[in-house]
Design an enzyme around this catalytic site. Structure first.
Site, mmCIF file in Angstrom:
data_model
loop_
_atom_site.group_PDB
_atom_site.id
_atom_site.type_symbol
_atom_site.label_atom_id
_atom_site.label_comp_id
_atom_site.label_asym_id
_atom_site.label_seq_id
_atom_site.Cartn_x
_atom_site.Cartn_y
_atom_site.Cartn_z
ATOM 1 N N GLN A 147 0.851 -1.186 0.000
ATOM 2 C CA GLN A 147 0.000 0.000 0.000
ATOM 3 C C GLN A 147 0.884 1.233 0.000
ATOM 4 O OE1 GLN A 147 -2.209 1.832 3.583
ATOM 5 N NE2 GLN A 147 -3.759 0.533 2.634
ATOM 6 N N HIS A 195 -6.828 9.427 3.840
ATOM 7 C CA HIS A 195 -5.521 9.949 3.447
ATOM 8 C C HIS A 195 -5.687 10.929 2.285
ATOM 9 C CE1 HIS A 195 -2.696 6.933 5.588
ATOM 10 N NE2 HIS A 195 -3.849 6.996 6.218
ATOM 11 N N ARG A 225 -7.515 1.262 -1.843
ATOM 12 C CA ARG A 225 -8.248 1.078 -0.577
ATOM 13 C C ARG A 225 -9.251 2.211 -0.508
ATOM 14 N NH1 ARG A 225 -6.294 -1.592 4.465
ATOM 15 N NH2 ARG A 225 -8.223 -2.414 5.351
ATOM 16 N N CYS A 234 -9.407 -15.542 16.242
ATOM 17 C CA CYS A 234 -9.176 -14.124 16.524
ATOM 18 C C CYS A 234 -10.286 -13.643 17.447
ATOM 19 C CB CYS A 234 -9.191 -13.315 15.229
ATOM 20 S SG CYS A 234 -9.108 -11.533 15.497
ATOM 21 N N CYS A 274 -3.100 -6.565 19.115
ATOM 22 C CA CYS A 274 -2.214 -6.441 17.952
ATOM 23 C C CYS A 274 -2.207 -5.028 17.398
ATOM 24 C CB CYS A 274 -2.626 -7.434 16.861
ATOM 25 S SG CYS A 274 -4.314 -7.218 16.263
ATOM 26 N N CYS A 282 -0.179 -10.884 18.929
ATOM 27 C CA CYS A 282 -1.545 -11.314 19.217
ATOM 28 C C CYS A 282 -1.699 -11.546 20.717
ATOM 29 C CB CYS A 282 -1.827 -12.602 18.446
ATOM 30 S SG CYS A 282 -3.403 -13.391 18.835
#
Length: 675
Positions: A107, A177, A225, A351, A357, A365
């Site tokens: 990214q 952003h 994104r 999870c 995290c 984790c």
């Protein structure tokens, strides 16, 4: 008869974008994992992603918020794609991932107004309009067309570096952003050709992607994104998001959309919408993303609380998304794709969405201590050369992890707990919006059942019992008891365990004093309010939850805002005395040293725990190592010195000191993986 074999699973079907075929629908979305060194993805960073490739992932998107130019500074351990020095790192990274069959993308972005004027080169943040971002606090300088041209060129050069590094593609980050700041009417108040109409607000994104296309080959995959709805904190509507996406698609600017929901400029939206965690519904935005997907013709990726295989499978099978962003789930278990392929999906470590995290120790984790430590402890457990007889006392997180790892290594394991059920403090903690914490216990119990280890509850074990078992190794995971001895009047107060465990009924006016900045005092306040008590919450820290990750603190602040509880910070509990049939608590303000008397009905104190050392003290003399753990060997993942006679004795978790679940599990993992 329906074919139930794993290979027919929707998550295991390939996806082709241009010339790139991704082997399955498992994806890790880009995030700043905290392992960069000098702005580059070096050994630890690469090993973290390589473990996911080894575990069967289709696409690893890395480099969350990688910076394209110097006025987009490194403020949360991003990568620097603004220099050619990164290319050799990319080349080595892509070779490693491709050798294991995974696709790799980065990214790239410019933070815009999310930058920090005092970071890096002390350059002022820039943005489409001089509107302060509340979360990152900077007031940007409004960009002129020289700035725009420079940043557009920087995007193109960053994309070139990614392709020269052997990556399969990139995505730009629009939401929150620079690209998204131009697109959203909330952050773009310009009146020139870059403001006003949707077409004008989209102009910057089109220029960026045109430059990226100019600087890369036709085979290079380029995505975005992209926000499909800014939520209640934003102004960009779903309809405008679709219209902009259709323009981007028609212009050939993008090959896929990676869909986000919500805004990035408030703590609430970031922790509840963009990155929802524990206490929020599973897959909350799949429906919204599916509606967006039906309006565009390109593949759509998505990650937001896709916390398990079932949620991801549904989203892909129903056509809501094309790639399942199982990012945090693969932090918990980087081998989940491989386990599904082997038909062992029932063994996937869940999870919990706990947010550990996302804290200062990311990407570690809460209950997988190997993640982020791939170069040291790692995710595989080697068999022991010589099986040993091991006894574990205590079936909380530390004890269960110790028993699991020892059994995986081939040792003979007995585990005992005096309580009627395993779980330790987690059983107290897994309440209200944190119920999913029980997964820490449930997964380990399931693993122990597979390994043939039975947890023997309602068993109080003393030194004579252990001697009869004739062990080679004894691990005490006996936890601790609440510390309440704050000073004068310590015998008059309750612990948070008393309230959370319903051993004392909240009544009347209650003062809860927090000396740790962790969950127990906050949970006790929540429980007490729910049962009708009038709660005053005071703490030694400036703000509540200072020992927690930001999503956890934000959630507690929201809970207390709803219940009209206003915590007081910088307050020390000095004393408690009887006042008739009530109590008088004296608090001292740490900033002014003023004292305040509060006459109330109950005082509850949270000071963490102190170890339960009785059994340890009884066993030390009979042990061969006097209960001493060599901390240098522990750190270096080397076996502890074997005693010439007697058993080896160690303490782990809160039996050593009051810490969190991750620390307890890490104690057990690194000690037992070499025992």
């Amino acid at each position: 008869m329906t074919d139930q074999s794993p290979v027919r699973d929707p998550l295991l079907q390939p996806l082709t974008i241009k010339d790139l075929t991704i082997r399955n629908r498992f994806m890790s979305t880009s995030h700043a994992c905290g392992l960069e060194r000098g702005g580059f993805p070096q050994d630890a960073y690469q090993a973290y992603h390589e473990e996911k490739a080894r575990g069967g992932i289709g696409l690893s998107m890395f480099g969350g918020s990688s910076n394209v130019d110097i006025d987009s500074p490194n403020i949360f351990q991003q990568l620097n794609v603004g220099t050619d020095e990164i290319i050799p790192h990319f080349q080595r990274f892509s070779e490693r991932m491709h050798a294991l069959g995974a696709a790799l993308m980065c990214q790239i972005t410019h933070l815009g107004r999310r930058g920090d004027p005092y970071a890096g080169d002390y350059l002022p943040p820039i943005g489409p309009s001089p509107i302060r971002e509340t979360l990152h606090r900077a007031i940007p300088r409004e960009m002129d067309e020289h700035d725009i041209d420079r940043v557009v060129r920087a995007y193109g050069q960053a994309a070139r570096r990614c392709e020269e590094g052997g990556l399969d593609g990139i995505e730009t980050l629009a939401a929150g952003h620079m690209i998204g700041q131009f697109l959203s009417p909330k952050t773009n108040k310009r009146t020139d050709r870059f403001g006003g109409s949707l077409e004008n607000r989209l102009r910057f994104a089109l220029m960026v992607h045109e430059e990226i296309r100019r600087c890369t080959s036709d085979r290079f995959v380029v995505g975005m994104r992209y926000v499909v709805d800014e939520g209640i904190d934003g102004e960009l509507s779903p309809d405008e998001c679709v219209r902009a996406a259709r323009i981007l698609e028609a212009e050939g600017s993008v090959d896929f959309f990676n869909a986000l929901f919500g805004s990035m400029d408030t703590a609430r939206s970031l922790s509840e919408e963009v990155f929802p965690g524990i206490g929020t519904p599973a897959a909350p935005w799949v429906g919204a993303v599916g509606r967006f997907k039906r309006e565009v013709g390109l593949p759509v990726f998505h990650a937001a609380r896709l916390s398990d295989l079932a949620s991801a499978r549904f989203a892909v099978a129903e056509g809501h998304i094309d790639m399942a962003g199982l990012t945090r789930p693969q932090i918990a278990d980087p081998h989940m794709a491989a386990k599904l392929m082997r038909g062992e999906d029932h063994r996937v470590r869940p999870c919990l969405g706990a947010g550990h995290c996302q804290g200062p120790q990311r990407p570690k984790c809460l209950h997988n201590a190997a993640t982020g430590r791939e170069l040291t402890v790692g995710h595989s457990i080697a068999g022991a050369e010589t099986p040993r007889r091991a006894v574990v006392v205590g079936a909380g997180p530390a004890g269960l992890e110790a028993a699991r790892v020892l059994a995986e290594r081939g040792h003979s394991v007995r585990i005992f707990d005096a309580a009627p059920q395993p779980g330790g403090q987690v059983l107290l903690a897994a309440q209200a919006w944190r119920r999913d914490l029980v997964g820490v216990i449930d997964w380990r119990l399931a693993e122990l059942e597979i390994l043939g280890v039975h947890v023997e509850c309602n068993r109080y074990i003393d030194s004579a019992d252990i001697a009869e078992l004739d062990p080679d190794l004894v691990l005490l995971a006996t936890g601790g008891v609440p510390q309440t001895d704050f000073g004068p009047g310590g015998d008059l107060v309750l612990s948070t365990w008393d309230i959370v465990g319903r051993q004392a009924k909240p009544a009347g006016e209650m003062l809860i004093w927090d000396n740790t900045g962790r969950h127990p005092a906050l949970l006790a306040a929540h429980v007490a309010q729910a049962e009708g008590a009038q709660v005053q919450l005071a703490g030694i820290d400036v703000n509540i939850g200072q020992d927690l990750a930001y999503p956890e603190t934000t959630r507690w602040l929201k809970e207390f805002a709803k219940s009209r509880l206003r915590p007081e910070g910088s307050m020390r509990l000095s004393s408690v005395v009887r006042d008739g049939n009530r109590l008088c608590a004296t608090l001292t303000n740490e900033l002014t040293h003023e004292t305040f008397d509060r006459v109330i009905d109950q005082v509850v104190v949270e000071m963490g725990t102190i170890p339960m050392n009785d059994l340890f003290d009884d066993l030390r003399q009979a042990s061969g190592n006097d209960g001493v753990t060599d901390i240098h060997a522990l750190r270096d993942l080397k076996p502890q010195p074997r005693p010439r006679k007697g058993f080896e004795l160690h303490r782990i978790g809160d039996a050593l000191s009051s810490r969190n679940i991750h620390a307890a599990i890490y104690d057990a993992l690194r000690l037992c993986s070499v025992s």
